[in-house]
Design a protein around this motif. Sequence first.
Motif, PDB file in Angstrom:
ATOM      1  N   VAL A   1       0.872  -1.172   0.000  1.00 29.15           N
ATOM      2  CA  VAL A   1       0.000   0.000   0.000  1.00 29.15           C
ATOM      3  C   VAL A   1       0.907   1.219   0.000  1.00 29.15           C
ATOM      4  CG1 VAL A   1      -1.758   1.313   1.234  1.00 29.15           C
ATOM      5  CG2 VAL A   1      -1.802  -1.198   1.295  1.00 29.15           C
ATOM      6  N   VAL A   2       0.733   2.086  -0.983  1.00 25.86           N
ATOM      7  CA  VAL A   2       1.515   3.320  -1.086  1.00 25.86           C
ATOM      8  C   VAL A   2       0.584   4.494  -0.799  1.00 25.86           C
ATOM      9  CG1 VAL A   2       2.954   4.764  -2.563  1.00 25.86           C
ATOM     10  CG2 VAL A   2       3.027   2.263  -2.808  1.00 25.86           C
ATOM     11  N   VAL A   3       0.951   5.296   0.188  1.00 30.11           N
ATOM     12  CA  VAL A   3       0.148   6.458   0.588  1.00 30.11           C
ATOM     13  C   VAL A   3       0.911   7.718   0.207  1.00 30.11           C
ATOM     14  CG1 VAL A   3      -0.936   7.680   2.509  1.00 30.11           C
ATOM     15  CG2 VAL A   3      -0.866   5.167   2.505  1.00 30.11           C
ATOM     16  N   VAL A   4       0.322   8.542  -0.652  1.00 26.91           N
ATOM     17  CA  VAL A   4       0.981   9.772  -1.090  1.00 26.91           C
ATOM     18  C   VAL A   4       0.625  10.908  -0.142  1.00 26.91           C
ATOM     19  CG1 VAL A   4       1.281  11.432  -2.963  1.00 26.91           C
ATOM     20  CG2 VAL A   4       0.958   9.006  -3.496  1.00 26.91           C
ATOM     21  N   THR A   5       1.621  11.496   0.477  1.00 25.42           N
ATOM     22  CA  THR A   5       1.430  12.628   1.372  1.00 25.42           C
ATOM     23  C   THR A   5       2.386  13.732   0.940  1.00 25.42           C
ATOM     24  OG1 THR A   5       1.405  13.324   3.699  1.00 25.42           O
ATOM     25  CG2 THR A   5       3.050  11.682   3.067  1.00 25.42           C
ATOM     26  N   CYS A   6       2.715  14.659   1.816  1.00 28.99           N
ATOM     27  CA  CYS A   6       3.687  15.693   1.454  1.00 28.99           C
ATOM     28  C   CYS A   6       4.191  16.396   2.709  1.00 28.99           C
ATOM     29  CB  CYS A   6       3.084  16.704   0.477  1.00 28.99           C
ATOM     30  SG  CYS A   6       1.854  17.781   1.213  1.00 28.99           S
ATOM     31  N   ASP A   7       5.129  17.300   2.514  1.00 27.14           N
ATOM     32  CA  ASP A   7       5.766  17.994   3.628  1.00 27.14           C
ATOM     33  C   ASP A   7       4.778  18.868   4.407  1.00 27.14           C
ATOM     34  OD1 ASP A   7       8.437  18.562   4.901  1.00 27.14           O
ATOM     35  OD2 ASP A   7       7.848  20.614   4.412  1.00 27.14           O
TER      36      ASP A   7
ATOM     37  N   TYR B   1       8.393   6.442   5.903  1.00 28.26           N
ATOM     38  CA  TYR B   1       8.186   7.678   5.149  1.00 28.26           C
ATOM     39  C   TYR B   1       9.389   7.942   4.246  1.00 28.26           C
ATOM     40  CZ  TYR B   1       7.520  12.800   4.552  1.00 28.26           C
ATOM     41  OH  TYR B   1       7.359  14.080   4.057  1.00 28.26           O
ATOM     42  N   TYR B   2       9.133   8.081   2.933  1.00 30.58           N
ATOM     43  CA  TYR B   2      10.203   8.309   1.966  1.00 30.58           C
ATOM     44  C   TYR B   2       9.975   9.625   1.222  1.00 30.58           C
ATOM     45  CZ  TYR B   2      12.387   3.742   2.500  1.00 30.58           C
ATOM     46  OH  TYR B   2      13.061   2.655   2.997  1.00 30.58           O
ATOM     47  N   VAL B   3      11.045  10.415   1.139  1.00 25.45           N
ATOM     48  CA  VAL B   3      11.035  11.666   0.385  1.00 25.45           C
ATOM     49  C   VAL B   3      12.082  11.549  -0.715  1.00 25.45           C
ATOM     50  CG1 VAL B   3      11.373  14.162   0.479  1.00 25.45           C
ATOM     51  CG2 VAL B   3      10.355  12.964   2.442  1.00 25.45           C
ATOM     52  N   ASP B   4      11.667  11.740  -1.949  1.00 26.14           N
ATOM     53  CA  ASP B   4      12.590  11.615  -3.092  1.00 26.14           C
ATOM     54  C   ASP B   4      13.357  10.293  -3.049  1.00 26.14           C
ATOM     55  OD1 ASP B   4      11.857  14.011  -4.214  1.00 26.14           O
ATOM     56  OD2 ASP B   4      13.390  15.163  -3.147  1.00 26.14           O
ATOM     57  N   MET B   5      12.613   9.227  -2.730  1.00 26.45           N
ATOM     58  CA  MET B   5      13.155   7.858  -2.709  1.00 26.45           C
ATOM     59  C   MET B   5      14.200   7.644  -1.613  1.00 26.45           C
ATOM     60  SD  MET B   5      13.243   6.721  -6.746  1.00 26.45           S
ATOM     61  CE  MET B   5      13.955   8.177  -7.502  1.00 26.45           C
ATOM     62  N   LYS B   6      14.213   8.509  -0.603  1.00 25.68           N
ATOM     63  CA  LYS B   6      15.128   8.359   0.523  1.00 25.68           C
ATOM     64  C   LYS B   6      14.318   8.328   1.818  1.00 25.68           C
ATOM     65  CE  LYS B   6      18.848  10.865  -1.852  1.00 25.68           C
ATOM     66  NZ  LYS B   6      19.713  12.071  -1.824  1.00 25.68           N
ATOM     67  N   LEU B   7      14.712   7.422   2.725  1.00 20.90           N
ATOM     68  CA  LEU B   7      14.034   7.307   4.006  1.00 20.90           C
ATOM     69  C   LEU B   7      14.162   8.617   4.775  1.00 20.90           C
ATOM     70  CD1 LEU B   7      12.521   5.367   5.926  1.00 20.90           C
ATOM     71  CD2 LEU B   7      14.764   4.748   6.888  1.00 20.90           C
TER      72      LEU B   7
ATOM     73  N   ILE C   1       3.981   2.035   2.726  1.00 20.37           N
ATOM     74  CA  ILE C   1       4.981   3.087   2.546  1.00 20.37           C
ATOM     75  C   ILE C   1       4.290   4.405   2.271  1.00 20.37           C
ATOM     76  CG2 ILE C   1       7.030   3.851   1.267  1.00 20.37           C
ATOM     77  CD1 ILE C   1       5.943   0.335   0.651  1.00 20.37           C
ATOM     78  N   ALA C   2       4.671   5.451   3.016  1.00 22.93           N
ATOM     79  CA  ALA C   2       4.186   6.804   2.752  1.00 22.93           C
ATOM     80  C   ALA C   2       5.253   7.537   1.950  1.00 22.93           C
ATOM     81  CB  ALA C   2       3.902   7.536   4.057  1.00 22.93           C
ATOM     82  N   VAL C   3       4.845   8.252   0.920  1.00 22.61           N
ATOM     83  CA  VAL C   3       5.822   8.930   0.060  1.00 22.61           C
ATOM     84  C   VAL C   3       5.467  10.397  -0.140  1.00 22.61           C
ATOM     85  CG1 VAL C   3       6.375   6.817  -1.184  1.00 22.61           C
ATOM     86  CG2 VAL C   3       4.607   8.324  -2.094  1.00 22.61           C
ATOM     87  N   ASP C   4       6.498  11.194  -0.314  1.00 24.20           N
ATOM     88  CA  ASP C   4       6.367  12.618  -0.617  1.00 24.20           C
ATOM     89  C   ASP C   4       6.983  12.852  -1.984  1.00 24.20           C
ATOM     90  OD1 ASP C   4       6.511  15.350  -0.870  1.00 24.20           O
ATOM     91  OD2 ASP C   4       7.551  15.704   1.023  1.00 24.20           O
ATOM     92  N   PRO C   5       6.173  13.172  -2.995  1.00 19.31           N
ATOM     93  CA  PRO C   5       6.708  13.374  -4.349  1.00 19.31           C
ATOM     94  C   PRO C   5       7.403  14.710  -4.545  1.00 19.31           C
ATOM     95  CG  PRO C   5       4.351  13.730  -4.333  1.00 19.31           C
ATOM     96  CD  PRO C   5       4.710  13.268  -2.951  1.00 19.31           C
TER      97      PRO C   5
END
Length: 332
Positions: A172-178, A288-294, A228-232
């Motif tokens: 499950v990928v959850v898209v969030t942001c800063d 939580y990953y930002v720009d493919m980095k933990l 995984i939560a991600v920030d694009p």
Amino acid sequence: MWIPNLPITVITGVAATAGALCLFKDMYGGPPFDRKVQAEGKTVVITGANTGIGKEAVWEFAKRGAKVFMACRDMTSCEEARREIVLETGNKFVYCRPCDLASLASVREFVNRFKSEEPKLDILVNNAAVMETPKGVTKDGFETQLGVNHMGHFLLTNLLLDTLKASAPSRVVVVTCDAHRRGDIRKDDLNMSQQYEPNAAYCQTKLANLLFARELGRRLLESDVSVIAVDPGFSDTNLTRHMPMSKSMTRFIIYPMFWPVMKVPRAAAQVILHAALDDHLAKCTGDYYVDMKLATPSEKAQDYELAMWLWKVSEKWTRLHAPAQATAVQTS
């Protein structure tokens, strides 16, 4: 004699500057996710898949051989995007399915149809979002951003959990942001019915996304479903369409200023590909990953008790465990 050469000098300077900005923009967007990693045999569901980052993620999954279901509210736009993606990738296994996250009934209908058509689900991408909308509520009485960005995805994910578990290893990928760092969960007025402020409402939902991802990961510790939560990052999409600057002449001043540091949607979509396909993320439990980095989320996003509280409220408001026909929601 220098006057006739001035236009050429100016043109050369402008061209050089534009070229430098384009190179900087490409570098700022970051590297693409490993193109050798394929997705043949995988079934993917992506919300908000007809535009922006979602559409580019669909393109990437389709190009890598996955079967992709585009869960969207606007079927006309979805079909246009689907046809374009099928023609460009040569992958005919891309489908449009109605799913309005502002309607719990629509979410349930999507899940019922999906389960009747597909025996498995390898990757669920909770991507759809709205930002700083005018004051309003969804069909179920939720503040619009809370309903679309959090409650709709909360219900969708939970209703698909049995399929995800049966398909494990799955993700499950959850898209969030800063913006989650500026967010607060307003326990006394979660629905912002007493005082509504568009930006505060948006930041609250982005914090809710991370709290949801972390609590979901904790609940799935014994399963083989990764979360995984991600920030694009800062991306050039139509997400900001409701903001005042997007509706006024100031857009023609502000947009060019930010354009060099705005990722194009396909570059931003790489974080979704990374979270969904990278073997190293197979055991994530709400990381939580930002720009493919933990990365480390805010302290509020790491509040276990707050995550539990939000989960219980979300269960109640979405009537997760109620019969499918029960769609009336108590938001107080």
